[in-house]
Enzyme design. Sequence first.
Site, PDB file in Angstrom:
ATOM      1  N   ASP A   1     -26.979  -9.079  -7.398  1.00  0.00           N
ATOM      2  CA  ASP A   1     -25.931  -8.922  -8.410  1.00  0.00           C
ATOM      3  C   ASP A   1     -26.555  -8.710  -9.776  1.00  0.00           C
ATOM      4  OD1 ASP A   1     -24.415  -9.521  -6.267  1.00  0.00           O
ATOM      5  OD2 ASP A   1     -23.459 -11.311  -7.124  1.00  0.00           O
TER       6      ASP A   1
ATOM      7  N   GLU B   1      -2.641  -0.434  13.633  1.00  0.00           N
ATOM      8  CA  GLU B   1      -3.364  -0.920  12.448  1.00  0.00           C
ATOM      9  C   GLU B   1      -2.730  -2.212  11.945  1.00  0.00           C
ATOM     10  OE1 GLU B   1      -2.891   2.157   9.490  1.00  0.00           O
ATOM     11  OE2 GLU B   1      -3.520   3.722  10.876  1.00  0.00           O
TER      12      GLU B   1
ATOM     13  N   LYS C   1      -0.893  -4.494   9.415  1.00  0.00           N
ATOM     14  CA  LYS C   1       0.009  -4.197   8.297  1.00  0.00           C
ATOM     15  C   LYS C   1      -0.355  -5.141   7.163  1.00  0.00           C
ATOM     16  CE  LYS C   1       4.922  -3.434   7.306  1.00  0.00           C
ATOM     17  NZ  LYS C   1       4.913  -4.085   6.021  1.00  0.00           N
TER      18      LYS C   1
ATOM     19  N   ASP D   1      -0.485  -7.063   3.819  1.00  0.00           N
ATOM     20  CA  ASP D   1       0.601  -7.522   2.953  1.00  0.00           C
ATOM     21  C   ASP D   1       0.185  -7.360   1.491  1.00  0.00           C
ATOM     22  OD1 ASP D   1       3.043  -8.443   2.349  1.00  0.00           O
ATOM     23  OD2 ASP D   1       2.676 -10.533   2.887  1.00  0.00           O
TER      24      ASP D   1
ATOM     25  N   GLU E   1      -3.410   0.450   0.526  1.00  0.00           N
ATOM     26  CA  GLU E   1      -2.788  -0.806   0.137  1.00  0.00           C
ATOM     27  C   GLU E   1      -3.749  -1.552  -0.771  1.00  0.00           C
ATOM     28  OE1 GLU E   1       0.165  -0.919   1.497  1.00  0.00           O
ATOM     29  OE2 GLU E   1       0.850  -3.008   1.443  1.00  0.00           O
TER      30      GLU E   1
ATOM     31  N   TYR F   1      -5.348   4.038   4.322  1.00  0.00           N
ATOM     32  CA  TYR F   1      -4.866   4.224   5.690  1.00  0.00           C
ATOM     33  C   TYR F   1      -4.125   5.520   5.958  1.00  0.00           C
ATOM     34  CZ  TYR F   1      -0.657   2.092   3.659  1.00  0.00           C
ATOM     35  OH  TYR F   1       0.402   1.789   2.860  1.00  0.00           O
TER      36      TYR F   1
ATOM     37  N   LYS G   1       6.612  -6.895  13.647  1.00  0.00           N
ATOM     38  CA  LYS G   1       6.508  -8.061  12.761  1.00  0.00           C
ATOM     39  C   LYS G   1       6.611  -9.358  13.547  1.00  0.00           C
ATOM     40  CE  LYS G   1       7.726  -6.141   8.412  1.00  0.00           C
ATOM     41  NZ  LYS G   1       8.815  -6.200   7.443  1.00  0.00           N
TER      42      LYS G   1
ATOM     43  N   CYS H   1      -2.112 -40.301 -17.070  1.00  0.00           N
ATOM     44  CA  CYS H   1      -3.023 -39.586 -16.179  1.00  0.00           C
ATOM     45  C   CYS H   1      -3.472 -40.514 -15.048  1.00  0.00           C
ATOM     46  CB  CYS H   1      -4.230 -39.095 -16.984  1.00  0.00           C
ATOM     47  SG  CYS H   1      -5.561 -38.457 -15.946  1.00  0.00           S
TER      48      CYS H   1
ATOM     49  N   CYS I   1      -7.500 -41.327 -15.710  1.00  0.00           N
ATOM     50  CA  CYS I   1      -8.039 -42.088 -16.838  1.00  0.00           C
ATOM     51  C   CYS I   1      -7.003 -42.980 -17.512  1.00  0.00           C
ATOM     52  CB  CYS I   1      -8.677 -41.153 -17.866  1.00  0.00           C
ATOM     53  SG  CYS I   1      -7.448 -40.183 -18.775  1.00  0.00           S
TER      54      CYS I   1
ATOM     55  N   CYS J   1      -3.438 -33.801 -19.533  1.00  0.00           N
ATOM     56  CA  CYS J   1      -3.945 -35.121 -19.901  1.00  0.00           C
ATOM     57  C   CYS J   1      -4.586 -34.941 -21.277  1.00  0.00           C
ATOM     58  CB  CYS J   1      -4.981 -35.566 -18.874  1.00  0.00           C
ATOM     59  SG  CYS J   1      -6.004 -36.928 -19.437  1.00  0.00           S
TER      60      CYS J   1
ATOM     61  N   CYS K   1     -11.582 -37.139 -20.091  1.00  0.00           N
ATOM     62  CA  CYS K   1     -11.067 -37.642 -18.810  1.00  0.00           C
ATOM     63  C   CYS K   1     -12.062 -37.301 -17.706  1.00  0.00           C
ATOM     64  CB  CYS K   1      -9.713 -37.006 -18.520  1.00  0.00           C
ATOM     65  SG  CYS K   1      -9.058 -37.376 -16.881  1.00  0.00           S
TER      66      CYS K   1
HETATM   67  S1  IVH Z   1       1.987   3.417   6.970  1.00  0.00           S
HETATM   68  C1  IVH Z   1       4.864   6.711   6.505  1.00  0.00           C
HETATM   69  N1  IVH Z   1       0.085   1.675   7.424  1.00  0.00           N
HETATM   70  O1  IVH Z   1       3.873  -1.452   4.788  1.00  0.00           O
HETATM   71  C2  IVH Z   1       3.763   5.771   6.413  1.00  0.00           C
HETATM   72  N2  IVH Z   1       1.798   1.081   5.880  1.00  0.00           N
HETATM   73  O2  IVH Z   1       6.790  -1.574   5.373  1.00  0.00           O
HETATM   74  C3  IVH Z   1       4.258   4.398   6.094  1.00  0.00           C
HETATM   75  N3  IVH Z   1       1.530  -1.141   4.902  1.00  0.00           N
HETATM   76  O3  IVH Z   1       5.073   0.470   2.115  1.00  0.00           O
HETATM   77  C4  IVH Z   1       3.224   3.454   5.764  1.00  0.00           C
HETATM   78  N4  IVH Z   1      -0.349  -1.650   5.928  1.00  0.00           N
HETATM   79  O4  IVH Z   1       2.845  -0.719   1.780  1.00  0.00           O
HETATM   80  C5  IVH Z   1       1.210   1.930   6.750  1.00  0.00           C
HETATM   81  N5  IVH Z   1      -1.665   0.233   7.921  1.00  0.00           N
HETATM   82  C6  IVH Z   1      -0.551   0.507   7.239  1.00  0.00           C
HETATM   83  C7  IVH Z   1       0.022  -0.422   6.345  1.00  0.00           C
HETATM   84  C8  IVH Z   1       1.205  -0.092   5.685  1.00  0.00           C
HETATM   85  C9  IVH Z   1       0.556  -2.056   5.059  1.00  0.00           C
HETATM   86  C10 IVH Z   1       2.692  -1.317   4.029  1.00  0.00           C
HETATM   87  C11 IVH Z   1       2.963  -0.182   3.076  1.00  0.00           C
HETATM   88  C12 IVH Z   1       4.373   0.215   3.311  1.00  0.00           C
HETATM   89  C13 IVH Z   1       4.945  -0.948   4.025  1.00  0.00           C
HETATM   90  C14 IVH Z   1       6.071  -0.486   4.921  1.00  0.00           C
END
Ligand code: IVH
Length: 679
Positions: A33, A116, A118, A120, A179, A231, A323, A417, A420, A435, A440
Amino acid sequence: MTMDLTQKAAALRQALNYHGYLYHVLDAPQISDAEYDALLNELRRLEADHPELQAADSPTQRLGGWVADRFVKVRHPQPMLSLSNAFNPGELRAWRERTLRLLSPEVGQTLSYVVEPKIDGLTVVLHYDNGRFVLGATRGDGTEGEDITANLRTVRGLPLTIPLTGKQPAPARLVVRGEAYVNVADFQRFNEQSAAQEGRTYANPRNFAAGALRQLDSAISAQRPLRLWAYQVVVLEGAAPLSTQWDALTFLRDLGFPVISLGEHIRLFDDFEPLVDYVVAWEDQRQALPYETDGLVIKINQVALHEELGFVGKEPRWATAYKYPAHEVITRLLDIQVNVGRTGSINPFAVLEPAAVGGVMVRNATLHNADYVAELDLRIGDRVIIKRAGEVIPQVLRSLPELRDGSERVWTMPEKCPVCGEAIQRTAGEAAYHCVNSACPAQLVRGIEHFVSRGAMDIEGFGIRQAELFVQLGFITDLADIYYLHERRAELLGREGFGEKKVSNLLSAIEASKERPFSRLLNALGIHGVGAVGAETIASHFGGIEALLTATADDLSQISGVGPVLAASVVDWFSHAPNRRTIERLRAAGVRLAADAPALVGPQTFAGMTFVITGTLEGLSRDEAKALIEAQGGKVTDSMSKKTNYLLLGTNPGSKAAKAAGLGVPTISLDDLLRLLHA
Ligand code: IVH
C-alpha cells in the site's frame, strides 16, 4: 521537457491503474500500500505542478474533489429494466414455461441459462469511449438517471481506462450495467467509526451505498468503501458482437471489469432441473459471500433471444430473480443497554432473548441512537421482530404493541456514562448523546483500538482486550503511552496470559509500528472526520507534523479534498494542549512524524512495469540496464507479450523489434529511459 513529463505522467497512470486492478479486481497486489501511495503522490505532485497534465481519467481523481451543486439528468441508451420475481421452484418453472411458449420448440431445445448472484446494491450505467470512462449514471426511473461520474471515479475496482489486461482491445464504445455496493465488513467497520465519530449509523450496506453515490462532494464518496460488480453489456460498438451472456461476462472480465467469479459464483446450466436444485441449495451458501445478496438472477444465455422475447412493463421476459424469504423472527427485547464510542458517543443496543435467525443465534442488535428507539416506540419487555439485514446484521424492525401485557417499560437514555459515571449530554442538533468526560476510559479504550488497528498503526497482537486491560491497569492514560509500554515489561510478565514470548512479540510489534508512514499516524490519532483518505491527503500536503502544528484552517481548506468542517476539526484537535503533549511524547519515543522520505517516489517510476531489452546499448551493459530498471521497481524479462510495457531498443536489435511493433508494444531508446528516470 514537457514531453518527458507527459510520458512520466502516462507511465505513472498506467502503473497505478494496473496495480489498482491487481488489488481491487484480482485481489492479488504486487506492491505494498505504501508503494502504491508513493506512486499516487508522485502523480498528484506532478499534476499539481503541471496543471496541463491533469486528466479526468487520472487515478488521482479516485480521491474525489469535484463538488457538484446538483446532479444533471442523463438519458440511458436503452431502458434500464428491472426484474420479475420467483419465490419458489414452482414459480421458477412457470417462468420457464412462459418463455418456452413464446419460442419455437427447436429453439427451446437449445436454451442455456446463466445464474448470477443478485447483488443488493444500486444499478450504475457506465459509458466508455475508446477505452476511457467518460460518464456514469444512476438508474433513476429506468429511462433517465443522474450523472454521478465524479463519484463513480472513486469506486474501487471501477476501471477508469480499459483494457487493463492484454486480453482484449478497447471497443470504440461500450456501455456497461453493474451494481455499486459495499461489502458487509467494510460497512460494519465504517458504521462503527461513524457511530463513534458522528453518532450516526446507517441501517444497511445498501442505504449506505446509495448515500455514498449521491454525495455532491465526490471527496466524501471517495471515503466510502464502494465497490462494483459489472454484469451486463448494454451497448457495444467497434468489437465483435457478443452472442451469449456468458461471453459478455467473460468479455467484461477480460477488459478488467470486476466480474463475479465465473464458474464459481456465476454458473452456466444447459438443463433446467439441475438449475432449480442449485438455486434452492444456494440459499445456505449466500451468507458466505462478503456482500449482501437478495437472491439469484436467472438469465437466458442466448442474447439473440433477449430481443425476441422482449419485455412486459419494465420486466424482461428473458430473465427473472429468484428471491429467498427474508429471515424475520419474533423475540423478546430483554433490555436496552448502551456502549461508549471512541469520541464518547453513547450508542443504545438491544439485548434480546436469544433467537435463531437464518441459522445464526442473535443476542444483540444495534438500535442506532435514542431517536430510533423513540421512533419505533420500543419498550423493554416488548415482543419485537428482528431481521438479519442481508442475512448478516441483526436489526430490530419493529415492536408488536398488540402483544403487550402492561409490564413493559419505556426506556430513557441513562443520565450517567456506564463506564466513568460522568454526565451524558446531547449535543444540540445531533442525534447522538455524548459522555462529557474526555478522559472517559471507554473513549480511551476505543481510541487505542482504532490507533492499533490495521488501517492505522497496525500493531499485531494488540486489540480491544489488551486496550481494556492496559487502561484498567493505568498503563495507558494517553495514546502515546503505547510507546512506553516497554517500561512496564516486568509488570506485564507477571500477569496471567502474558508469557515471555507474547510480551516480546507485542513490544516488538509496537516498536515496528514507529516506522509507519506519517499518514497512518495521522489517521490513528482519531481526529474527528479524518479517515485514511483524508489523512493521506493532509500528510502528503504538509509533509510532516511541523507544518501541520502551525497550519490554520485556511491553509487546510486550500487542499483539494479538505472541506471547511474537516479543516476546523484538524485545527481544533491540534489546539488542545493534551493533544500536543501526546505528539511530543510520540516524537520523544521515536515515532515517525514526517512523510516518507521520497525513497519510493522518484525511484519507483517503473513499479509494475515490464521491460524487454534488445540490441546493444551505448555505454551500458545489459545487466547494468536491467539493474537500473529493477532499482526503479520495474521488471526485465526475455519474452515479450502484449503485457510488456516497453521494449528498450539498442543498436542492431534482434527480431524483438518487429515483434514489438506487431504487438503494439512501444519502444524506447536508452536516452528515453534515462530521461524518464530523471524526469
Ligand atoms: S440484470 C434487464 N443482474 O437487481 C437486466 N440485475 O431487481 C436487469 N441486480 O435493478 C438487471 N444483481 O440493480 C441483473 N446480476 C444481476 C444483478 C442485478 C443485482 C439488481 C439491479 C436491478 C435489480 C432488479
